[in-house]
Write an enzyme that holds these catalytic residues in place. Structure first.
Site, PDB file in Angstrom:
ATOM      1  N   SER A 123       7.558  -3.203   4.320  1.00 37.28           N
ATOM      2  CA  SER A 123       6.600  -2.092   4.209  1.00 37.28           C
ATOM      3  C   SER A 123       5.543  -2.138   5.306  1.00 37.28           C
ATOM      4  O   SER A 123       5.126  -3.224   5.733  1.00 37.28           O
ATOM      5  CB  SER A 123       5.909  -2.172   2.846  1.00 37.28           C
ATOM      6  OG  SER A 123       4.765  -1.346   2.802  1.00 37.28           O
ATOM      7  N   GLU A 125       2.616  -1.621   4.789  1.00 37.29           N
ATOM      8  CA  GLU A 125       1.423  -2.246   4.197  1.00 37.29           C
ATOM      9  C   GLU A 125       1.278  -3.701   4.642  1.00 37.29           C
ATOM     10  O   GLU A 125       0.216  -4.298   4.496  1.00 37.29           O
ATOM     11  CB  GLU A 125       1.478  -2.171   2.668  1.00 37.29           C
ATOM     12  CG  GLU A 125       1.319  -0.764   2.092  1.00 37.29           C
ATOM     13  CD  GLU A 125      -0.120  -0.236   2.144  1.00 37.29           C
ATOM     14  OE1 GLU A 125      -1.061  -1.056   2.096  1.00 37.29           O
ATOM     15  OE2 GLU A 125      -0.295   0.985   2.250  1.00 37.29           O
ATOM     16  N   TYR A 147       0.090  -6.501  -2.985  1.00 39.81           N
ATOM     17  CA  TYR A 147       1.394  -5.897  -2.673  1.00 39.81           C
ATOM     18  C   TYR A 147       1.788  -6.208  -1.229  1.00 39.81           C
ATOM     19  O   TYR A 147       2.911  -6.638  -0.952  1.00 39.81           O
ATOM     20  CB  TYR A 147       1.331  -4.383  -2.890  1.00 39.81           C
ATOM     21  CG  TYR A 147       2.539  -3.638  -2.359  1.00 39.81           C
ATOM     22  CD1 TYR A 147       3.745  -3.641  -3.046  1.00 39.81           C
ATOM     23  CD2 TYR A 147       2.468  -2.924  -1.153  1.00 39.81           C
ATOM     24  CE1 TYR A 147       4.859  -2.965  -2.553  1.00 39.81           C
ATOM     25  CE2 TYR A 147       3.568  -2.253  -0.657  1.00 39.81           C
ATOM     26  CZ  TYR A 147       4.761  -2.270  -1.359  1.00 39.81           C
ATOM     27  OH  TYR A 147       5.857  -1.608  -0.868  1.00 39.81           O
TER      28      TYR A 147
END
Length: 321
Positions: A123, A125, A147
């Site tokens: 991801s 992120e 996360y």
């Protein structure tokens, strides 16, 4: 007929990937958790074409058995605790699914069918507090949420198994990708659903957090094609996938409201409770490697994506009304 195993098949990406693989003639096996309710709404139209099997990213034995029984040519690990705000409330569970879950499925493949090609859903992120913009495959990671941290672990353990055991294991570092199948908790879908509700007289306002947060948003249906392409290459490698164009949450709001002929300023309320403890400011993909090596291009534009989502929510809520 090649066999593909998909974890997270009931999610947004899983449903689009299943459609793509079925269209290419694959035998598709979907891994689902045994829960008290079936959440098959995204794959309901495919159930007669899929094989659904129970297994759990928290349970090593179940994963090993599924890989042993089906001997898949390709394994796509799309399952995770994938909602960033929840990762602050449930950081340990997020780590179990999103980090250690990757190790468990890699172990299952290593033990039961090491010839399988493995795709890990990494991801954007992971970049978090970005060291450079735009971000490519060599940009350092600086995750800003539990996360993001868990995804970094999943990414590196995939690299580790590739280098340690010679497994065909790749990570797709996907930037934000949305669709009408996105969960209602995600901001783009929250906006499209909210706009549809206001237009249909079912709501009077839409509460949002930071309108200035910027993301590189694309269409999920385009991004699953990149996943498949990664597993067709002669050698395993990692790829950044995104549009290369940033938009703010405010941009999403403006496109969505103007599509239904409304002025967003009359309806949007800022709720401080919806602002993240540590915001990720500027995520922008440099997907030049994916374009060059995979021949991948995003097909749906930002505006087309938001309009598609608003139209889908208008249709869904009109039918329910």
């Amino acid at each position: 007929m090649p066999t593909a195993l998909i974890t997270g098949i009931t999610g947004q990406d899983g449903s689009y990937l299943a459609e793509l693989l079925l269209s290419k003639g694959y035998n598709v096996v979907g891994v689902v958790r045994r829960t008290s309710h079936d959440s098959y709404e995204r794959i309901g139209h495919l159930l007669d074409k899929l094989t659904i099997v129970p297994a759990d990213l928290l349970d090593q034995h179940s994963l090993t058995m599924v890989v042993r029984d089906f001997k898949p040519d390709e394994v796509y690990n799309l399952a995770a605790q994938s909602f960033v705000p929840t990762s602050w409330n449930q950081p340990v569970l997020t780590g179990e699914f999103t980090a250690l879950g990757v190790t468990r499925i890699l172990e299952a493949i290593r033990l039961a069918h090491p010839e399988a090609r493995f795709y890990q859903a990494s991801s954007s992120e992971m970049f978090g507090k970005v060291a450079q913009s735009p971000q490519n495959e060599s940009t350092p990671f600086y995750p800003r949420s539990p996360y993001g941290v868990a995804k970094v672990y999943g990414h590196w353990i995939t690299v580790n198994y590739r280098e340690s055991y010679g497994m065909y294991a790749v990570s797709g570092i996907l930037f934000n990708h949305e669709s009408p199948r996105r969960g209602l908790e995600f901001v783009t879908r929250k906006i499209s659903d909210g706009v549809a509700r206001i237009k249909l007289g079912l709501a009077k306002e839409l509460k949002l957090g930071n309108l200035d947060a910027k993301r590189d948003w694309g269409f999920a249906g385009d991004y699953v094609d990149a996943m498949w392409r990664m597993l067709q290459q002669p050698n395993p490698d990692d790829y950044v996938v995104g549009t290369g164009v940033m938009h703010s949450v405010r941009d999403v709001v403006e496109v969505a409201f103007s599509h239904v002929g409304l002025d967003w300023r009359d309806y949007v309320k800022i709720d401080p409770a919806l602002i993240r403890p540590a915001e990720v400011d500027h995520l922008q993909a440099d997907a030049s490697k994916a374009r060059r090596v995979l021949g991948w291009e995003p097909r749906v534009s930002f505006e087309e994506l938001i309009v598609m989502m608003v139209e889908a929510d208008l249709k869904r809520l009109s039918e329910r009304k």
